[in-house]
Design a protein around this motif. Structure first.
Motif, PDB file in Angstrom:
ATOM      1  N   MET A 151      50.143 -11.566  27.500  1.00 43.74           N
ATOM      2  CA  MET A 151      49.347 -11.284  28.685  1.00 43.74           C
ATOM      3  C   MET A 151      50.045 -11.902  29.898  1.00 43.74           C
ATOM      4  SD  MET A 151      45.344 -12.008  29.079  1.00 43.74           S
ATOM      5  CE  MET A 151      44.466 -10.545  29.476  1.00 43.74           C
ATOM      6  N   SER A 152      50.152 -11.159  30.966  1.00 43.30           N
ATOM      7  CA  SER A 152      50.905 -11.635  32.121  1.00 43.30           C
ATOM      8  C   SER A 152      50.000 -12.242  33.192  1.00 43.30           C
ATOM      9  CB  SER A 152      51.728 -10.502  32.704  1.00 43.30           C
ATOM     10  OG  SER A 152      50.891  -9.498  33.201  1.00 43.30           O
ATOM     11  N   PHE A 153      50.639 -12.955  34.099  1.00 39.49           N
ATOM     12  CA  PHE A 153      49.984 -13.574  35.230  1.00 39.49           C
ATOM     13  C   PHE A 153      50.212 -12.721  36.469  1.00 39.49           C
ATOM     14  CE2 PHE A 153      50.344 -16.962  32.276  1.00 39.49           C
ATOM     15  CZ  PHE A 153      49.421 -17.928  32.625  1.00 39.49           C
ATOM     16  N   THR A 154      49.287 -12.794  37.404  1.00 37.59           N
ATOM     17  CA  THR A 154      49.463 -12.176  38.711  1.00 37.59           C
ATOM     18  C   THR A 154      50.107 -13.204  39.625  1.00 37.59           C
ATOM     19  OG1 THR A 154      47.511 -10.795  38.403  1.00 37.59           O
ATOM     20  CG2 THR A 154      48.272 -11.124  40.675  1.00 37.59           C
ATOM     21  N   VAL A 155      51.218 -12.838  40.248  1.00 36.27           N
ATOM     22  CA  VAL A 155      51.924 -13.732  41.164  1.00 36.27           C
ATOM     23  C   VAL A 155      51.611 -13.304  42.593  1.00 36.27           C
ATOM     24  CG1 VAL A 155      54.167 -14.604  41.912  1.00 36.27           C
ATOM     25  CG2 VAL A 155      53.760 -14.126  39.476  1.00 36.27           C
ATOM     26  N   THR A 156      51.093 -14.240  43.388  1.00 35.03           N
ATOM     27  CA  THR A 156      50.737 -13.970  44.776  1.00 35.03           C
ATOM     28  C   THR A 156      51.531 -14.893  45.692  1.00 35.03           C
ATOM     29  OG1 THR A 156      48.500 -13.343  44.125  1.00 35.03           O
ATOM     30  CG2 THR A 156      48.844 -13.901  46.451  1.00 35.03           C
ATOM     31  N   TRP A 157      52.229 -14.283  46.628  1.00 34.67           N
ATOM     32  CA  TRP A 157      52.928 -15.041  47.667  1.00 34.67           C
ATOM     33  C   TRP A 157      51.950 -15.196  48.822  1.00 34.67           C
ATOM     34  CZ3 TRP A 157      58.184 -16.607  47.659  1.00 34.67           C
ATOM     35  CH2 TRP A 157      58.878 -16.265  46.503  1.00 34.67           C
ATOM     36  N   LEU A 158      51.492 -16.415  49.067  1.00 29.03           N
ATOM     37  CA  LEU A 158      50.581 -16.642  50.179  1.00 29.03           C
ATOM     38  C   LEU A 158      51.305 -16.340  51.492  1.00 29.03           C
ATOM     39  CD1 LEU A 158      48.797 -19.883  48.922  1.00 29.03           C
ATOM     40  CD2 LEU A 158      48.159 -17.493  48.567  1.00 29.03           C
ATOM     41  N   ASP A 159      50.563 -16.230  52.585  1.00 28.72           N
ATOM     42  CA  ASP A 159      51.139 -15.794  53.862  1.00 28.72           C
ATOM     43  C   ASP A 159      52.308 -16.650  54.328  1.00 28.72           C
ATOM     44  OD1 ASP A 159      49.382 -13.697  53.972  1.00 28.72           O
ATOM     45  OD2 ASP A 159      47.984 -14.692  55.357  1.00 28.72           O
TER      46      ASP A 159
ATOM     47  N   SER B 137      43.021 -20.041  33.603  1.00 28.43           N
ATOM     48  CA  SER B 137      41.849 -19.238  33.240  1.00 28.43           C
ATOM     49  C   SER B 137      41.801 -17.913  34.005  1.00 28.43           C
ATOM     50  CB  SER B 137      40.557 -20.031  33.464  1.00 28.43           C
ATOM     51  OG  SER B 137      40.432 -20.402  34.810  1.00 28.43           O
ATOM     52  N   GLU B 138      42.369 -17.891  35.223  1.00 21.84           N
ATOM     53  CA  GLU B 138      42.400 -16.658  36.014  1.00 21.84           C
ATOM     54  C   GLU B 138      43.695 -15.881  35.823  1.00 21.84           C
ATOM     55  OE1 GLU B 138      41.840 -19.664  37.552  1.00 21.84           O
ATOM     56  OE2 GLU B 138      39.705 -19.570  37.974  1.00 21.84           O
ATOM     57  N   ARG B 139      44.655 -16.467  35.080  1.00 21.36           N
ATOM     58  CA  ARG B 139      45.977 -15.858  34.878  1.00 21.36           C
ATOM     59  C   ARG B 139      46.611 -15.541  36.239  1.00 21.36           C
ATOM     60  NH1 ARG B 139      47.506 -16.554  29.960  1.00 21.36           N
ATOM     61  NH2 ARG B 139      49.019 -14.899  30.088  1.00 21.36           N
ATOM     62  N   GLN B 140      46.552 -16.544  37.125  1.00 21.23           N
ATOM     63  CA  GLN B 140      46.990 -16.397  38.507  1.00 21.23           C
ATOM     64  C   GLN B 140      48.023 -17.463  38.848  1.00 21.23           C
ATOM     65  OE1 GLN B 140      45.951 -14.138  40.961  1.00 21.23           O
ATOM     66  NE2 GLN B 140      47.407 -15.108  42.351  1.00 21.23           N
ATOM     67  N   VAL B 141      49.066 -17.058  39.579  1.00 24.21           N
ATOM     68  CA  VAL B 141      50.068 -17.965  40.125  1.00 24.21           C
ATOM     69  C   VAL B 141      50.121 -17.729  41.631  1.00 24.21           C
ATOM     70  CG1 VAL B 141      52.523 -18.556  40.195  1.00 24.21           C
ATOM     71  CG2 VAL B 141      51.459 -17.928  38.014  1.00 24.21           C
ATOM     72  N   ASN B 142      50.007 -18.802  42.403  1.00 25.80           N
ATOM     73  CA  ASN B 142      50.122 -18.706  43.860  1.00 25.80           C
ATOM     74  C   ASN B 142      51.376 -19.443  44.295  1.00 25.80           C
ATOM     75  OD1 ASN B 142      47.692 -17.351  44.072  1.00 25.80           O
ATOM     76  ND2 ASN B 142      46.521 -19.179  44.541  1.00 25.80           N
ATOM     77  N   ILE B 143      52.233 -18.750  45.023  1.00 27.51           N
ATOM     78  CA  ILE B 143      53.402 -19.385  45.622  1.00 27.51           C
ATOM     79  C   ILE B 143      52.922 -20.068  46.891  1.00 27.51           C
ATOM     80  CG2 ILE B 143      55.729 -19.081  46.542  1.00 27.51           C
ATOM     81  CD1 ILE B 143      55.562 -18.198  43.631  1.00 27.51           C
ATOM     82  N   LEU B 144      53.137 -21.385  46.978  1.00 29.46           N
ATOM     83  CA  LEU B 144      52.644 -22.176  48.100  1.00 29.46           C
ATOM     84  C   LEU B 144      53.702 -22.423  49.166  1.00 29.46           C
ATOM     85  CD1 LEU B 144      50.751 -24.885  46.032  1.00 29.46           C
ATOM     86  CD2 LEU B 144      49.805 -22.792  47.059  1.00 29.46           C
ATOM     87  N   ARG B 145      54.951 -22.498  48.740  1.00 29.13           N
ATOM     88  CA  ARG B 145      56.047 -22.780  49.681  1.00 29.13           C
ATOM     89  C   ARG B 145      57.349 -22.305  49.062  1.00 29.13           C
ATOM     90  NH1 ARG B 145      59.191 -27.885  51.150  1.00 29.13           N
ATOM     91  NH2 ARG B 145      60.226 -27.162  53.030  1.00 29.13           N
ATOM     92  N   VAL B 146      58.261 -21.835  49.898  1.00 25.31           N
ATOM     93  CA  VAL B 146      59.595 -21.437  49.453  1.00 25.31           C
ATOM     94  C   VAL B 146      60.594 -21.880  50.516  1.00 25.31           C
ATOM     95  CG1 VAL B 146      59.525 -19.118  50.440  1.00 25.31           C
ATOM     96  CG2 VAL B 146      60.958 -19.567  48.464  1.00 25.31           C
TER      97      VAL B 146
END
Length: 86
Positions: free
Chosen positions: A1-9, A71-80
């Motif tokens: 099962m995969s995670f959703t990757v979200t790049w924050l603004d 639990s949400e299978r979520q990854v948030n990118i906070l900084r790059v």
């Protein structure tokens, strides 16, 4: 099962700024694709842990801070940022 990757603004804007540099564009594109791929499949098995659910990962020429919500299978990118090869 995969995670959703979200790049924050903010990190998305940082990524675009790096990508806008013609000298970095190809490498940034490849690194971004690799980051998305590994974080979709196993975000806790890559990078290094930091306090809480935060982790750091290096994929030259990028480094990124991200948080994992299992639990949400979520990854948030906070900084790059640009992390050049030594």
């Amino acid at each position: 099962m995969s995670f959703t990757v979200t790049w924050l603004d903010s990190p998305a804007a940082e990524l675009f700024e790096l990508w806008s540099d013609p000298n970095l564009r190809i490498a940034v594109t490849a690194a971004c694709r690799k980051l998305d791929s590994v974080l979709e499949h196993s975000p806790n098995d890559v990078g290094e842990s930091r306090p809480g659910d935060v982790r750091i990962i290096f994929e030259t020429p990028l480094a990124a801070i991200y948080e994992v919500f299992l639990s949400e299978r979520q990854v948030n990118i906070l900084r790059v940022w640009h992390y050049p090869k030594r």
